[in-house]
Every structure is written in structure tokens, then in C-alpha cells.
Design a protein around this motif. Sequence first.
Motif, PDB file in Angstrom:
ATOM      1  N   SER A 160       0.702  -1.055  -0.042  1.00  0.00           N
ATOM      2  CA  SER A 160       0.567   0.010   0.349  1.00  0.00           C
ATOM      3  C   SER A 160       1.090   1.465  -0.167  1.00  0.00           C
ATOM      4  O   SER A 160       1.781   1.131   1.122  1.00  0.00           O
ATOM      5  N   ARG A 167      -1.136   4.434   0.194  1.00  0.00           N
ATOM      6  CA  ARG A 167      -1.663   5.193   0.149  1.00  0.00           C
ATOM      7  C   ARG A 167      -1.007   6.103   1.595  1.00  0.00           C
ATOM      8  O   ARG A 167      -0.741   5.437   2.466  1.00  0.00           O
ATOM      9  N   ARG A 184      -1.123   5.361   5.852  1.00  0.00           N
ATOM     10  CA  ARG A 184      -1.412   3.879   5.583  1.00  0.00           C
ATOM     11  C   ARG A 184      -1.283   3.231   7.219  1.00  0.00           C
ATOM     12  O   ARG A 184       0.010   3.087   7.573  1.00  0.00           O
ATOM     13  N   ASN A 185      -2.043   1.897   7.649  1.00  0.00           N
ATOM     14  CA  ASN A 185      -1.361   1.044   8.759  1.00  0.00           C
ATOM     15  C   ASN A 185      -0.098   0.318   8.419  1.00  0.00           C
ATOM     16  O   ASN A 185      -0.057  -0.618   8.632  1.00  0.00           O
ATOM     17  N   SER A 208      -3.499  -4.047   2.761  1.00  0.00           N
ATOM     18  CA  SER A 208      -5.012  -3.870   2.765  1.00  0.00           C
ATOM     19  C   SER A 208      -5.522  -4.618   1.826  1.00  0.00           C
ATOM     20  O   SER A 208      -5.193  -5.604   1.246  1.00  0.00           O
ATOM     21  N   TYR A 223      -8.618  -3.165  -0.138  1.00  0.00           N
ATOM     22  CA  TYR A 223      -9.537  -1.936  -0.435  1.00  0.00           C
ATOM     23  C   TYR A 223     -11.263  -1.838  -1.386  1.00  0.00           C
ATOM     24  O   TYR A 223     -10.828  -2.976  -2.182  1.00  0.00           O
ATOM     25  N   PRO A 253      -4.800  -3.459  -3.553  1.00  0.00           N
ATOM     26  CA  PRO A 253      -4.719  -2.078  -3.971  1.00  0.00           C
ATOM     27  C   PRO A 253      -4.672  -1.903  -5.175  1.00  0.00           C
ATOM     28  O   PRO A 253      -3.267  -3.079  -5.501  1.00  0.00           O
TER      29      PRO A 253
END
Length: 194
Positions: free
Chosen positions: A10, A12, A15-16, A83, A85, A90
Motif C-alpha cells: 500500500s 496511500r 497507511r497502516n 490491505s 480496499y 490495492p
Amino acid sequence: MIRIGIILGSTRPNRNGPQVAQWVMDAASRRGDAEFELIDLRDHPLPHLDEPVAPMFGPSIHEHTRAWAERIAAFDGFVVVTSEYNGGAPGVLKNAIDHLCAEWTDKAVGFVSYGVHGGTRAVAQLRVVCGTLGMADVSYQVAISLLTDFENHTTFTPRVHHVTALNKTLDQLIAWSAALAPLRADTESALVES
């Protein structure tokens, strides 16, 4: 020694993923049966697939793809930290995968996913994609819930069952990466001869 790339899938903002990927890296680094390296897709910006010819038909004309290919080719297997989405992986991760072909073939892949439902739907899609590329996806995976495994949806707090699942995933990934080595050697020999 087996080399495993841990791909942070990811890019973004906020983000985590970095917390999860670092947790994987920290656990993996305590092992002595493979070398591990973190690969953050933010460090490898790729445009939407811009190759005039499919990657299976030859080397790229673009420097960004050749650099990405060189980075990925050095590994025997991968842990993909993804992740979820809107029920899928992603786009940036799928794009990075689609830029290459031979660099993925005959390598093992394991998954650590996170999302409202643990990221499992993203992994289901990625298993199909990776299988199409000739990768061996290991059955164990780590599924992390944004609702129960992150404090305030931002701070990752791994539980004992996550550690157990990660260790099983890494055990299987390393074993399969080693088992696939003869196939990779045959492919590398064929490429050198052609």
C-alpha cells in the motif's frame, strides 16, 4: 541462503501497512533460516502498466520496469503485506505485480493481510494472480482486523494467534522457496542459453 522479500503493498497516505510490515520484518529477522528484506512500493513508483509488450514476451523498454525487475529477481520468495480496499487488493500492488512475469515464476508467496474483514478478500484475488504467474502460494496466512487488532484503528497490536500464524506462514514459505530452487535454476539456465 534463501532470500525473502517482504512487499509492503500500500502506498496511500496514513497507511497502516508500515507497522504490519515492520512487525513481519522483526519476527522474520529473528529466524536463521533465510534472509529478509523489506520492499516498500513507495520506493518503486511505477506508472500504470505502460509496457507496449506483455512482460512475458521479453525485457522492458522502460528503465522504471527494468529497475523493478532487477529488485524482484534477486529473491526466492515473498511475503506480501496487503490491505483490502473495497473487497480487493490495492491497485498499486496489482500494478507492480503486472509489470513483471519471469521474475515471479517458480517462487513461493505468503500473505499477511489487514482490513475490516482481515484482508482475506484481497488475498483471495492475489492467490489467483500469483498462481497465474507460476508462483506457489502457501496455505497459511495472517489476517488482521482493522476493527479488533488496531487501537483506535491506527496502532497495530498483534495478538498471540497472529504470531503463531506468521511463524507457520514463514515456515511454509521458506520450505517452499527452497523446494522450488531447482525450477528457478532451470529457468535461469534457459535464459542464459537463449
